[in-house]
Design a protein around this motif. Structure first.
Motif, PDB file in Angstrom:
ATOM      1  N   GLU A   1     -64.131  35.414 -13.021  1.00 34.25           N
ATOM      2  CA  GLU A   1     -62.912  34.851 -12.444  1.00 34.25           C
ATOM      3  C   GLU A   1     -62.467  33.576 -13.151  1.00 34.25           C
ATOM      4  O   GLU A   1     -61.276  33.299 -13.268  1.00 34.25           O
ATOM      5  N   ASP A   2     -63.447  32.782 -13.628  1.00 34.89           N
ATOM      6  CA  ASP A   2     -63.093  31.539 -14.331  1.00 34.89           C
ATOM      7  C   ASP A   2     -62.818  31.768 -15.811  1.00 34.89           C
ATOM      8  O   ASP A   2     -62.634  30.815 -16.575  1.00 34.89           O
ATOM      9  N   GLY A   3     -62.812  33.023 -16.272  1.00 32.20           N
ATOM     10  CA  GLY A   3     -62.517  33.335 -17.667  1.00 32.20           C
ATOM     11  C   GLY A   3     -63.729  33.368 -18.574  1.00 32.20           C
ATOM     12  O   GLY A   3     -63.636  33.815 -19.717  1.00 32.20           O
ATOM     13  N   ARG A   4     -64.887  32.922 -18.056  1.00 30.98           N
ATOM     14  CA  ARG A   4     -66.087  32.933 -18.888  1.00 30.98           C
ATOM     15  C   ARG A   4     -66.719  34.327 -18.860  1.00 30.98           C
ATOM     16  O   ARG A   4     -66.433  35.140 -18.008  1.00 30.98           O
ATOM     17  N   ARG A   5     -67.634  34.534 -19.827  1.00 31.21           N
ATOM     18  CA  ARG A   5     -68.406  35.771 -19.897  1.00 31.21           C
ATOM     19  C   ARG A   5     -69.884  35.402 -19.901  1.00 31.21           C
ATOM     20  O   ARG A   5     -70.278  34.399 -20.495  1.00 31.21           O
ATOM     21  N   ARG A   6     -70.703  36.223 -19.239  1.00 28.26           N
ATOM     22  CA  ARG A   6     -72.135  35.917 -19.180  1.00 28.26           C
ATOM     23  C   ARG A   6     -72.763  35.961 -20.558  1.00 28.26           C
ATOM     24  O   ARG A   6     -73.586  35.111 -20.907  1.00 28.26           O
ATOM     25  N   LEU A   7     -72.418  36.942 -21.350  1.00 27.44           N
ATOM     26  CA  LEU A   7     -72.843  36.944 -22.754  1.00 27.44           C
ATOM     27  C   LEU A   7     -71.778  36.191 -23.543  1.00 27.44           C
ATOM     28  O   LEU A   7     -70.611  36.595 -23.546  1.00 27.44           O
ATOM     29  N   PRO A   8     -72.127  35.098 -24.218  1.00 21.62           N
ATOM     30  CA  PRO A   8     -71.131  34.203 -24.827  1.00 21.62           C
ATOM     31  C   PRO A   8     -70.481  34.788 -26.073  1.00 21.62           C
ATOM     32  O   PRO A   8     -70.495  34.174 -27.148  1.00 21.62           O
ATOM     33  N   LEU A   9     -69.908  35.966 -25.957  1.00 23.29           N
ATOM     34  CA  LEU A   9     -69.106  36.574 -27.014  1.00 23.29           C
ATOM     35  C   LEU A   9     -67.819  37.087 -26.369  1.00 23.29           C
ATOM     36  O   LEU A   9     -67.866  37.704 -25.293  1.00 23.29           O
ATOM     37  N   ASP A  10     -66.698  36.854 -26.988  1.00 18.59           N
ATOM     38  CA  ASP A  10     -65.413  37.240 -26.403  1.00 18.59           C
ATOM     39  C   ASP A  10     -65.151  38.725 -26.645  1.00 18.59           C
ATOM     40  O   ASP A  10     -64.207  39.117 -27.329  1.00 18.59           O
ATOM     41  N   LEU A  11     -66.043  39.571 -26.093  1.00 14.20           N
ATOM     42  CA  LEU A  11     -65.933  41.021 -26.229  1.00 14.20           C
ATOM     43  C   LEU A  11     -66.244  41.652 -24.869  1.00 14.20           C
ATOM     44  O   LEU A  11     -67.115  41.178 -24.122  1.00 14.20           O
ATOM     45  N   ASP A  12     -65.530  42.743 -24.548  1.00 11.88           N
ATOM     46  CA  ASP A  12     -65.785  43.440 -23.288  1.00 11.88           C
ATOM     47  C   ASP A  12     -67.026  44.309 -23.365  1.00 11.88           C
ATOM     48  O   ASP A  12     -67.609  44.665 -22.330  1.00 11.88           O
ATOM     49  N   GLU A  13     -67.449  44.661 -24.576  1.00  6.92           N
ATOM     50  CA  GLU A  13     -68.603  45.531 -24.745  1.00  6.92           C
ATOM     51  C   GLU A  13     -69.425  45.021 -25.928  1.00  6.92           C
ATOM     52  O   GLU A  13     -68.892  44.747 -27.001  1.00  6.92           O
ATOM     53  N   ILE A  14     -70.732  44.899 -25.740  1.00 10.78           N
ATOM     54  CA  ILE A  14     -71.631  44.361 -26.768  1.00 10.78           C
ATOM     55  C   ILE A  14     -72.770  45.346 -26.966  1.00 10.78           C
ATOM     56  O   ILE A  14     -73.364  45.833 -25.991  1.00 10.78           O
ATOM     57  N   THR A  15     -73.074  45.659 -28.224  1.00 11.15           N
ATOM     58  CA  THR A  15     -74.160  46.585 -28.535  1.00 11.15           C
ATOM     59  C   THR A  15     -75.273  45.854 -29.269  1.00 11.15           C
ATOM     60  O   THR A  15     -75.026  45.054 -30.173  1.00 11.15           O
ATOM     61  N   MET A  16     -76.502  46.159 -28.853  1.00  7.92           N
ATOM     62  CA  MET A  16     -77.694  45.635 -29.521  1.00  7.92           C
ATOM     63  C   MET A  16     -78.551  46.820 -29.921  1.00  7.92           C
ATOM     64  O   MET A  16     -78.907  47.647 -29.072  1.00  7.92           O
ATOM     65  N   ALA A  17     -78.878  46.893 -31.225  1.00  8.34           N
ATOM     66  CA  ALA A  17     -79.621  48.048 -31.716  1.00  8.34           C
ATOM     67  C   ALA A  17     -80.823  47.591 -32.520  1.00  8.34           C
ATOM     68  O   ALA A  17     -80.789  46.548 -33.188  1.00  8.34           O
ATOM     69  N   LYS A  18     -81.884  48.386 -32.430  1.00  2.00           N
ATOM     70  CA  LYS A  18     -83.086  48.155 -33.225  1.00  2.00           C
ATOM     71  C   LYS A  18     -83.484  49.462 -33.879  1.00  2.00           C
ATOM     72  O   LYS A  18     -83.523  50.509 -33.225  1.00  2.00           O
ATOM     73  N   ARG A  19     -83.784  49.396 -35.194  1.00  2.00           N
ATOM     74  CA  ARG A  19     -84.154  50.595 -35.947  1.00  2.00           C
ATOM     75  C   ARG A  19     -85.500  50.365 -36.609  1.00  2.00           C
ATOM     76  O   ARG A  19     -85.794  49.270 -37.096  1.00  2.00           O
ATOM     77  N   VAL A  20     -86.313  51.395 -36.649  1.00  2.00           N
ATOM     78  CA  VAL A  20     -87.606  51.369 -37.331  1.00  2.00           C
ATOM     79  C   VAL A  20     -87.663  52.582 -38.245  1.00  2.00           C
ATOM     80  O   VAL A  20     -87.386  53.702 -37.810  1.00  2.00           O
ATOM     81  N   ARG A  21     -87.995  52.367 -39.510  1.00  2.00           N
ATOM     82  CA  ARG A  21     -88.101  53.492 -40.448  1.00  2.00           C
ATOM     83  C   ARG A  21     -89.356  53.326 -41.306  1.00  2.00           C
ATOM     84  O   ARG A  21     -89.890  52.211 -41.445  1.00  2.00           O
TER      85      ARG A  21
END
Length: 408
Positions: free
Chosen positions: A103-123
């Motif tokens: 409501e105050d315009g802030r986001r819990r994750l401090p990135l101005d994106l509606d969707e955030i992806t975190m990926a980890k790869r092992v090869r």
């Protein structure tokens, strides 16, 4: 059945939106599990992969060891092929978080994106080594970046955002003090305490750095004062040396002018003596001719005496004496002329030697003048280097002052 709390905080609307697994543990190929708001339940028989879904979330958030994910090492996290498939060479897990604005315009994750992806790869490499890669919104990142981002939302991989099997029983058996620590951890108080301790450590490091800078500044100030004193002494010495070089140059120029004047005088004297010697040589030649004429006259007189013995003997005898006197006088003159010619020859030799010495002295004087000019140029260069070193010290001092101002 394993229950996963997908809504980290219902009040701000942030939640885990989707879990995507590719060749992770028992899952072959790509498997997508969507999560809605509130609670999502994953059900299935034993061995169907319920626990592996929770392991996948922990896999991305960064467990302390592979054993936390019920695996001996990172290789065991890659799909092994089972009975009917070929083993995979890599695995990947992606967490998709919904990050709506509050409501105050802030986001819990401090990135101005509606969707955030975190990926980890092992090869696996051809040599069998394990290579791990992290990606944030499709770009290369690191586990620390994940922790900093999730820490802003009070979501930590070692906290109680994910409740595993046995955690509820362990919590109920804890003492009140242990349980209080858990509640502080869940509420984020522990993270704040850690931030306070971290800030205190950083403050102490900054204070130590400021003390080192102050010591360096004092040393630079002392060095600058020494350089200033040395500069003044160098400038004074340079001025004295320049005056000395100028005086020496003037002296050698005066000597050179005197030597050149002496050389010119000696040249004139040599030329005059040469002219006089030439005149004397001509006079000697004339006297020699006159002496020969006298000898001829005497011989003629002797002949006449012999022819006329007895008659007019006294007059003839007087004539003979007169001629003898004339001959002696001519001989004396001839001797004097020879001595003068010899003296002029000695004078000419001496003057030629003086001329050669004067020429050598003039060459030495010219060399000394060139040396004085070169020494003066070296002194000017040394002065320029001293000025340059002083400027470098001043720049270093100004740079340290800027660092102190920046730290303050």
């Amino acid at each position: 059945m394993t229950r996963l709390r997908s809504n980290l905080d219902r009040r701000d609307g942030m939640y885990l939106k989707e879990l995507v697994m590719v060749d992770f543990k028992s899952f072959k190929g790509e498997v997508r599990i969507p999560f809605g708001r509130g609670f999502t339940a994953i059900t299935g028989p034993n061995g169907s992969g319920k626990s592996n879904s929770g392991d996948a979330i922990q896999f991305v958030l960064g467990p302390k060891s592979a054993k936390t994910l019920r695996a001996q090492n990172s290789k065991d996290l890659i799909f092994n092929g089972g009975k009917n498939s070929r083993p995979a060479k890599a695995c990947a897990v992606t967490l998709v978080f919904a990050n709506p604005a509050m409501e105050d315009g802030r986001r819990r994750l401090p990135l101005d994106l509606d969707e955030i992806t975190m990926a980890k790869r092992v090869r696996l490499t051809p040599a069998g080594n394990v290579v791990t890669q992290y990606e944030l919104n499709g770009e290369e990142s690191s586990l620390k970046a994940f922790h900093r981002l999730l820490g802003a939302a009070n979501a930590r991989p070692d906290g109680y955002n994910i409740v595993l099997q046995g955690d509820v029983t362990s919590l109920s058996k804890m003492s009140s003090g242990e349980r209080r620590k858990v509640l502080d951890d869940v509420a984020g108080v522990t993270s704040y305490d850690e931030e306070i301790r971290k800030a205190d450590r950083q403050r102490k490091q900054v204070e130590e750095y400021l003390e080192r800078i102050a010591m360096i500044e004092q040393e630079q100030q002392r060095h600058l004062a020494e350089l200033s004193a040395e500069k003044k002494d160098a400038e004074k010495a340079l001025k004295i040396r320049e005056d000395l070089l100028i005086a020496r140059a003037r002296l050698w120029r005066a000597r050179l002018a005197g030597q050149e004047g002496a050389i010119e005088h000696q040249r004139r004297e040599v030329d005059r003596n040469i002219e006089e010697a030439s005149a004397l040589e001509a006079e000697v030649g004339e006297a020699a001719k006159h002496l020969i004429q006298l000898d001829d006259a005497i011989a003629e007189l002797v002949k006449q005496i012999q022819d006329k013995l007895g008659g007019g003997g006294e007059a003839l005898q007087q004539e003979i004496q007169r001629l003898n006197v004339a001959i002696e006088t001519a001989a004396d003159r001839l001797s004097d002329m020879a001595e003068r010619d010899e003296a002029y020859a000695d004078t000419r030799t001496r003057l030629e030697g003086d001329l050669e010495e004067a020429s050598s002295a003039a060459a030495v004087a010219a060399t000394e003048v060139e040396g004085a000019e070169a020494a003066r140029a070296e002194a000017e260069q040394a002065h320029a280097e001293a000025v340059k070193e002083e400027n470098e010290v001043r720049e270093a001092l100004e740079g340290s002052n800027s660092d102190v101002a920046g730290l303050a």
